[in-house]
Design a protein around this motif. Structure first.
Motif, short mmCIF file in Angstrom:
data_model
loop_
_atom_site.label_atom_id
_atom_site.label_comp_id
_atom_site.label_asym_id
_atom_site.label_seq_id
_atom_site.Cartn_x
_atom_site.Cartn_y
_atom_site.Cartn_z
N GLY A 43 15.70 -2.14 4.63
CA GLY A 43 14.79 -1.96 6.27
C GLY A 43 13.66 -0.85 7.17
N TYR A 44 13.64 0.04 6.39
CA TYR A 44 12.84 1.45 6.97
C TYR A 44 11.69 0.87 7.62
CZ TYR A 44 15.88 4.64 4.97
OH TYR A 44 16.95 5.14 4.69
N GLY A 45 11.34 0.91 8.43
CA GLY A 45 9.73 0.92 9.16
C GLY A 45 8.34 1.56 8.32
N GLY A 105 6.39 3.43 9.48
CA GLY A 105 6.03 5.02 9.96
C GLY A 105 6.85 5.52 9.60
N SER A 128 0.51 12.74 17.39
CA SER A 128 0.92 12.41 18.41
C SER A 128 2.36 12.54 18.01
CB SER A 128 1.11 11.21 19.40
OG SER A 128 1.31 9.64 18.54
N GLY A 129 2.80 12.69 17.25
CA GLY A 129 4.76 12.57 16.27
C GLY A 129 4.74 11.54 16.62
N SER A 130 5.93 10.61 16.32
CA SER A 130 6.64 9.66 16.09
C SER A 130 7.95 9.61 18.30
CB SER A 130 7.79 8.72 15.30
OG SER A 130 7.74 7.84 15.27
N MET A 169 18.94 6.42 16.75
CA MET A 169 19.55 5.01 15.97
C MET A 169 20.38 6.53 14.97
SD MET A 169 16.44 3.37 13.14
CE MET A 169 17.08 4.68 11.61
N ALA A 185 11.21 -1.02 18.97
CA ALA A 185 11.58 -0.12 18.48
C ALA A 185 10.94 1.21 18.94
CB ALA A 185 10.45 0.29 16.97
N ASP A 233 14.25 -5.02 19.07
CA ASP A 233 14.83 -4.19 17.79
C ASP A 233 16.49 -4.65 17.46
OD1 ASP A 233 15.52 -3.04 15.78
OD2 ASP A 233 14.92 -0.72 17.20
N THR A 246 19.36 -2.17 16.36
CA THR A 246 19.18 -0.77 16.65
C THR A 246 19.77 -0.24 18.01
OG1 THR A 246 17.09 -0.14 15.11
CG2 THR A 246 17.75 1.82 17.35
N1 F2R Z 1 11.49 -0.90 11.37
C1 F2R Z 1 12.70 -1.27 11.61
N2 F2R Z 1 12.25 -2.75 11.09
C2 F2R Z 1 11.35 -3.49 10.83
C3 F2R Z 1 10.31 -3.38 9.84
C4 F2R Z 1 11.52 -3.89 8.48
C5 F2R Z 1 11.48 -3.77 7.50
N3 F2R Z 1 9.83 -3.80 7.24
C6 F2R Z 1 12.31 -5.47 6.68
O1 F2R Z 1 11.66 -6.03 6.23
O2 F2R Z 1 13.17 -4.91 6.15
N4 F2R Z 1 13.47 -0.27 11.86
C7 F2R Z 1 13.83 0.47 11.39
O3 F2R Z 1 12.99 0.90 12.34
C8 F2R Z 1 13.83 1.54 13.91
C9 F2R Z 1 13.47 2.92 13.47
O4 F2R Z 1 11.95 3.49 13.41
P1 F2R Z 1 11.56 4.81 13.71
O5 F2R Z 1 12.00 5.71 12.35
O6 F2R Z 1 10.90 5.47 15.26
O7 F2R Z 1 9.83 4.98 12.83
P2 F2R Z 1 8.34 4.65 13.42
O8 F2R Z 1 7.25 4.13 12.75
O9 F2R Z 1 7.72 6.26 13.43
O10 F2R Z 1 8.73 4.24 14.86
C10 F2R Z 1 8.99 2.87 15.75
C11 F2R Z 1 7.80 2.95 15.81
O11 F2R Z 1 7.47 2.48 17.26
C12 F2R Z 1 5.91 2.46 17.45
N5 F2R Z 1 5.43 4.02 17.58
C13 F2R Z 1 6.14 5.66 17.47
N6 F2R Z 1 5.71 6.14 17.09
C14 F2R Z 1 4.21 5.77 18.24
C15 F2R Z 1 3.02 6.53 18.90
N7 F2R Z 1 2.95 7.95 18.48
N8 F2R Z 1 2.11 5.80 19.48
C16 F2R Z 1 2.27 4.37 19.47
N9 F2R Z 1 3.07 3.88 18.50
C17 F2R Z 1 4.66 4.96 18.50
C18 F2R Z 1 4.81 2.22 16.54
O12 F2R Z 1 5.09 0.77 17.37
C19 F2R Z 1 6.22 2.09 15.10
O13 F2R Z 1 6.20 1.49 14.80
C20 F2R Z 1 14.61 1.28 13.79
O14 F2R Z 1 14.10 -0.58 14.85
C21 F2R Z 1 14.78 0.82 12.92
O15 F2R Z 1 16.41 -0.31 12.55
#
Ligand code: F2R
Ligand code: MG
Ligand code: MG
Ligand code: MG
Length: 314
Positions: free
Chosen positions: A91-93, A95, A120-122, A129, A228, A261, A264
């Protein structure tokens, strides 16, 4: 002993894994029917299968146990990437997959983390989590917990909000684990201890929590995005904990009921609650159904041993 570190570490990781599994069924949904949530939480019919949240938390817990409570960034990044490539279906997203695949392909973690989201980094909640184990290394000061949480986040989340999410979650767990179960939590002191160690943006969101503790749960999902992102997910998880510090069942129902979410937010709230209440508070039907419960307990025991005076280096 009900207040021993071992029972608190076990309570935290077990309850978080159960809540992750219970919440995963609803992840991404909004406007949830409370009766549907209650049915899932009260009647655990089959195995509780956890998601990426618990997979990455276990990597961090086992890493801390193996390194005397300390973060070794190269090994930790490799551990996260290995766990993803062994079980990409957790269930990783999108990014996270992009970054972990880059690390697996040999890109240095610094480069992968820094280049995420156009440089910009996540600011996702992924570092938060998985952060509970940092708060479960015994014998550290809160400042040491914040430093270790920052290091644990930095291998994947370099945006200040992504890092602050991990700092806030690890501190909430650390404070809960240090507060005797029969001693009430001082809400404003808890919030200030955390807010003082985060940046201004995160601190402002945390300082809105006390006003949300007495009213309806809907006030939490009105105030925060419950998504998220770290900023959208960590303050509501702390709020739900402070509303139900001694009641894991009510806590998990409320956290899932916020929508968004769900796995999480429920897992983070439950990690704090379990650190406060200990293993005895984990509902027996949940722990009996939990996937790899023995590994989760062993990870908690490893964290407990990581605080032995001879080993501890935080
Ligand atoms: N992502 C999920 N679930 C949805 C997908 C499920 C899967 N595809 C399936 O089908 O089973 N769950 C898990 O991810 C979350 C933890 O996220 P993480 O590791 O921080 O990922 P990411 O992609 O770095 O960030 C998450 C979202 O945040 C927004 N974001 C991040 N940085 C951003 C930036 N610089 N600017 C704008 N937006 C930013 C984005 O929307 C990313 O998608 C937990 O929920 C875990 O359970
Ligand atoms: Mg998940
Ligand atoms: Mg909202
Ligand atoms: Mg999630």
């Amino acid at each position: 002993a009900p207040n021993s570190w071992q029972t608190r570490a076990r309570g935290s990781l077990l309850l978080a894994a159960c809540a992750d599994a219970l919440g995963s069924v609803f992840e991404g949904q909004r406007g949830l029917d409370p009766e549907r949530v209650a049915e899932a939480v009260d009647h655990v019919a089959s195995s509780l299968c956890w998601t990426d949240d618990t997979a990455q938390t276990l990597v961090l817990a086992e890493h801390l146990a193996a390194h005397g409570g300390r973060i070794e960034s190269d090994a930790l990044a490799a551990g996260f990437a290995d766990a993803w490539s062994a079980e990409p279906w957790r269930g990783y997203g999108h990014g996270a997959v992009q970054m972990l695949a880059q690390i697996n392909d040999g890109t240095p973690w610094r480069e992968a983390a820094q280049s995420a989201f156009g440089g910009s980094g996540s600011l996702g909640n992924g570092a938060a989590m998985r952060a509970a184990p940092v708060g479960l290394v015994p014998g550290c000061s809160l400042d040491e917990v914040a430093v270790a949480a920052t290091a644990s986040a930095g291998v994947s989340h370099v945006h200040p909000e992504g890092i602050d999410g991990a700092v806030a979650q690890a501190l909430a767990v650390a404070i809960a684990a240090r507060t005797p179960k029969d001693q009430g939590l001082q809400v404003n002191e808890v919030i200030e201890a955390i807010a003082a160690r985060t940046g201004a943006v995160f601190a402002a969101e945390l300082r809105a929590v006390p006003a949300l503790l007495a009213g309806p749960a809907a006030a939490i999902s009105d105030r925060y995005r419950c998504d998220a992102t770290a900023l959208g997910a960590v303050p509501p998880a702390i709020a739900v904990f402070l509303r139900h510090p001694d009641d894991p069942v009510a806590l998990v129902k409320e956290a899932i009921g916020l929508g968004g979410d769900t796995d999480t937010i429920a897992a983070m709230a439950a990690a704090i609650c379990g650190a406060h209440c200990g293993e005895a508070a984990v509902p027996q039907p949940w722990s009996a159904a939990l996937e790899q419960a023995a590994r989760v307990r062993a990870a908690a025991d490893g964290l407990t041993r990581s605080g032995d005076a001879a080993q501890r280096r935080c």
